[in-house]
Design a protein around this motif. Structure first.
Motif, mmCIF file in Angstrom:
data_model
loop_
_atom_site.group_PDB
_atom_site.id
_atom_site.type_symbol
_atom_site.label_atom_id
_atom_site.label_comp_id
_atom_site.label_asym_id
_atom_site.label_seq_id
_atom_site.Cartn_x
_atom_site.Cartn_y
_atom_site.Cartn_z
ATOM 1 N N UNK B 46 -12.653 -0.797 16.981
ATOM 2 C CA UNK B 46 -11.529 -0.292 16.174
ATOM 3 C C UNK B 46 -10.186 -0.836 16.619
ATOM 4 N N UNK B 47 -10.144 -1.384 17.812
ATOM 5 C CA UNK B 47 -8.877 -1.925 18.306
ATOM 6 C C UNK B 47 -8.052 -0.961 19.121
ATOM 7 N N UNK B 66 -2.932 -6.624 12.129
ATOM 8 C CA UNK B 66 -2.409 -5.795 11.040
ATOM 9 C C UNK B 66 -3.389 -5.754 9.867
ATOM 10 N N UNK B 69 -6.546 -3.672 10.707
ATOM 11 C CA UNK B 69 -6.287 -2.236 10.850
ATOM 12 C C UNK B 69 -6.102 -1.590 9.473
ATOM 13 N N UNK B 70 -5.567 -2.354 8.511
ATOM 14 C CA UNK B 70 -5.375 -1.811 7.157
ATOM 15 C C UNK B 70 -6.719 -1.530 6.465
ATOM 16 N N UNK B 74 -11.690 5.166 10.953
ATOM 17 C CA UNK B 74 -12.313 5.634 12.202
ATOM 18 C C UNK B 74 -12.408 7.156 12.174
ATOM 19 N N UNK B 93 0.046 12.467 5.989
ATOM 20 C CA UNK B 93 0.567 11.820 7.208
ATOM 21 C C UNK B 93 -0.187 10.518 7.494
ATOM 22 N N UNK B 94 -1.521 10.604 7.517
ATOM 23 C CA UNK B 94 -2.281 9.394 7.875
ATOM 24 C C UNK B 94 -2.278 8.383 6.725
ATOM 25 N N UNK B 96 0.237 7.758 4.774
ATOM 26 C CA UNK B 96 1.516 7.044 4.790
ATOM 27 C C UNK B 96 1.585 6.030 5.919
ATOM 28 N N UNK B 97 0.788 6.237 6.967
ATOM 29 C CA UNK B 97 0.749 5.222 8.042
ATOM 30 C C UNK B 97 0.200 3.889 7.504
ATOM 31 N N UNK B 98 -0.553 3.986 6.398
ATOM 32 C CA UNK B 98 -1.117 2.766 5.781
ATOM 33 C C UNK B 98 -0.278 2.305 4.587
ATOM 34 N N UNK B 99 0.955 2.763 4.542
ATOM 35 C CA UNK B 99 1.900 2.354 3.488
ATOM 36 C C UNK B 99 1.456 2.760 2.092
ATOM 37 N N UNK B 141 -9.822 12.313 5.993
ATOM 38 C CA UNK B 141 -8.647 11.604 6.527
ATOM 39 C C UNK B 141 -9.011 10.163 6.895
ATOM 40 N N UNK B 142 -10.225 9.964 7.421
ATOM 41 C CA UNK B 142 -10.650 8.603 7.804
ATOM 42 C C UNK B 142 -10.778 7.691 6.578
#
Lengths: 405, 238
Positions: B46-47, B66, B69-70, B74, B93-94, B96-99, B141-142
């Motif tokens: 997963x990095x 990048x 990860x997009x 996980x 929240x999660x 928006x972390x992925x735009x 969420x994953x």
């Protein structure tokens, strides 16, 4: 952008829990109320037992009419001054009872004035200060020094189990004695010999002097602990791992956390300064904006430090211990109670790397002396350097933790 | 794809030169006892953890990057959600972390809440949900950013049979959508549901292939027999 998202999430979580909001707001309030009340106190609520055998009379030789008896009541005047300072008095008739009152904790001190106290003081003042004139029964008379030395000793029993309180109480008593003696011997009083010219306008109290350091210390205590524990909790709870799986850089996480907790600490700092100012009247001679800038830079550096500590700690307990390791030297060496110049050279060097030392120094310059930004450039530079260094180290440490697991 | 991946903790080799390649759209099960190094390997894939040696690529790109990860999802062993936020707030929240724009997150949340059957509880704090519901929320969420590859670390550990079957239904639905699934487990019957499996023991990948292939190559008549044979070859009876 993701930093802002992380910061927003931290703040939303704090705001969503009423208990956390209350704790964030009440902890600084409790701190400031306690320190303000205790540091404003001059320890004058200490009870004093008194055995007053002084008859209040002084028999003095004069050049014109032989020996005269003056009614001066110096012991009573001294006690009146002491009561005015706020010391409660209990009267005893026997010396043993007064001493026992101190030994049993009923009184902090016991003063025994001998029968000839007034007489001895007046005559000794004449002996040391030389002749002086006064009006007696409508005519000017010259008072002459005594032919023999008189014993002016007042017995003082002191409960010295607490040196801080005993020295503070003694200082007030000594001042009262000094005032009485000066009255009798004006020509030689300390006030008459010293041309005292304070540099700052108005009185600077002990509370004024310690307030900047205490405020900075309170911010360190509350803010570093909150940030470090929050980040560790995020890691142990697994949410940090989820964030790291997303396309988020370590620097974005660190700046996100720093931004959120800088806002929280900023609110607490405003609360600390405002309550100190309005409830306890601490001195704020300089620019409020400059005080805010100093606190902002200080808080930012603390967030970097908290991040660094959170990456070292494996769990919340370790995070708390690490924060304590930071706090102990801060309170001892950061110049809160005594200036760093008063420390041994080895500790002085250590004090210079503590952010509290520089924040305290800068706040004192602005709050006590009313100085401007040019007077605190060295301290501001130190705080900027500290913030940059700790935020960079926090990011590096988080990345390193990522590599090592 | 993993090529000679190594991870050391002090002098202990947690993952010992592990290599494999998983075709896109496959359900891959990584079987192994507790402490075999499964979670460490997943975290490297997963990095979130850097290998001490070797190389990891996902969808042809190095991890972490990048672009990878997009595309990567996980689901950790723990619930790993904000207990003080609602299911909706965690998804937002999660996401928006992925735009993902807010509007798209809202419509994606509708789909996911139906998938994991949490529509009724979406406005409740995650901490107030039952353990099973928390796990389903964790899966939702994953998936919020529609990952093409999903890593699931012991997703059914400690859950009851009903939830286990429900989770596997979700996994099959994802498989139908061509999502590559990498599932770690220590349960034999779970890997039998996977198209490909790997057997990790003491940080080493002892075998890889489909269940019938592994059974056939061992000369035994069950997967359990095949894995026992592998351990006997290693000189380590399980």
């Amino acid at each position: 952008m993701r930093s802002l998202l992380i910061a927003g999430n931290v703040l939303r979580r704090i705001l969503s829990d009423r208990r956390t909001v209350l704790l964030v707001l009440l902890t600084p309030l409790l701190f400031v109320l306690l320190y303000g009340t205790s540091f404003s106190s001059r320890h004058t609520h200490l009870t004093i037992a008194v055995v007053d055998k002084d008859n209040g009379l002084a028999s003095v030789r004069t050049a014109e009419i032989g020996r005269v008896t003056l009614s001066v009541h110096l012991a009573s005047r001294l006690l009146t001054a002491v009561v005015k300072e706020g010391f409660p008095i209990i009267k005893e008739t026997r010396v043993e009872d007064a001493e026992e009152a101190v030994r049993s904790g009923g009184a902090w001190a016991a003063i025994v004035f001998p029968a000839g106290f007034s007489n001895a003081i007046v005559n000794e003042a004449l002996r040391l200060g030389g002749e002086r004139t006064m009006r007696f029964e409508g005519r000017e008379v010259r008072l002459l020094p005594p032919e023999t030395t008189l014993d002016i000793r007042v017995t003082l029993f002191v409960d010295d189990s607490n040196p801080l309180i005993s020295s503070s109480g003694l200082a007030i008593l000594q001042q009262a004695f000094s005032d009485i003696v000066s009255d009798q011997q004006r020509g030689l009083s300390v006030d008459a010999m010293l041309d005292l010219r304070p540099i700052y306008d108005g009185e600077i109290t002990n509370l004024d002097y310690t307030a900047p350091g205490i405020i900075a210390f309170a911010i360190t205590l509350i803010s570093v602990m909150l940030t470090a524990v929050s980040i560790v909790r995020e890691r142990t709870g697994g949410t940090l791992t989820r964030i790291l799986v997303a396309p988020v850089r370590s620097a974005e996480i660190v700046t996100g956390y720093a931004a959120a907790f800088t806002v929280v600490a900023g609110i607490q700092a405003v609360e600390l300064v405002a309550v100190s100012r309005f409830a306890f009247g601490i001195r704020l001679a300089g620019s409020v904006a400059l005080v805010a800038l100093i606190l902002f830079l200080f808080v930012l550096g603390l967030q970097g430090l908290a991040t660094l500590l959170s990456t070292i700690a494996r769990n919340e307990f370790q995070a708390m211990q690490l924060v304590l390791i930071l706090l102990i030297p801060s309170i001892m060496l950061g110049g809160v109670f005594w200036p760093p110049e008063a420390l041994p050279p080895s500790l002085r060097a250590l004090a210079q790397i503590l952010p509290l030392t520089h924040a305290n120094e800068a706040l004192r310059e602005v709050m006590l002396a009313g100085r401007g930004i040019s007077a605190v450039t060295v301290e501001l530079s130190a705080l900027v350097a500290f913030a940059v260094a700790t935020l960079a180290a926090g990011t590096w440490s988080m990345r390193r933790q990522l590599r090592r697991g | 794809m993993a090529e000679g991946v190594v991870k050391r903790y002090g002098s202990r080799l947690a993952v010992d030169h592990v290599s494999f390649e998983i075709p896109a759209g496959t359900v891959y099960g990584l079987l192994g006892p507790n402490g075999a190094g499964k979670s460490t390997l997943v975290r490297m894939l997963c990095g979130v953890l850097r290998p001490d040696g070797g190389r990891v690529t996902v969808l042809g790109w190095p991890v972490p990057s990048f672009r990878v990860q997009m595309q990567l999802g996980y689901m950790p062993q723990d619930v790993a959600l904000y207990a003080d936020l609602t299911v909706d707030q965690n998804l937002a929240m999660f996401g928006r972390l992925y735009d993902i724009p807010r509007g798209q997150i809202a419509s994606r949340a509708e789909e996911l809440l139906d998938l994991v059957d949490l529509r009724e509880r979406r406005r409740e704090k995650v901490g107030a949900l039952s353990g099973g519901m928390q796990r389903r929320a964790s899966l939702a969420v994953s998936l919020v950013h529609r990952p093409r590859v999903l890593f699931l670390d012991e997703p059914t550990a400690g859950v009851d049979l009903r939830l286990r079957n429900a989770l596997w239904e979700h996994f099959r639905a994802l498989d139908a959508e061509d999502v590559t699934l990498f599932i770690t487990t220590h349960l034999m019957d779970e890997v039998e549901r996977c198209r490909l499996l790997g057997y990790l023991h003491s940080g080493r990948l002892l075998a890889e292939g489909s269940v019938p292939e592994l059974i056939a190559s061992s000369g035994r008549n069950s997967l359990e027999g095949a894995l026992t044979a592998l351990l006997e070859e290693e000189g380590e009876p399980e």
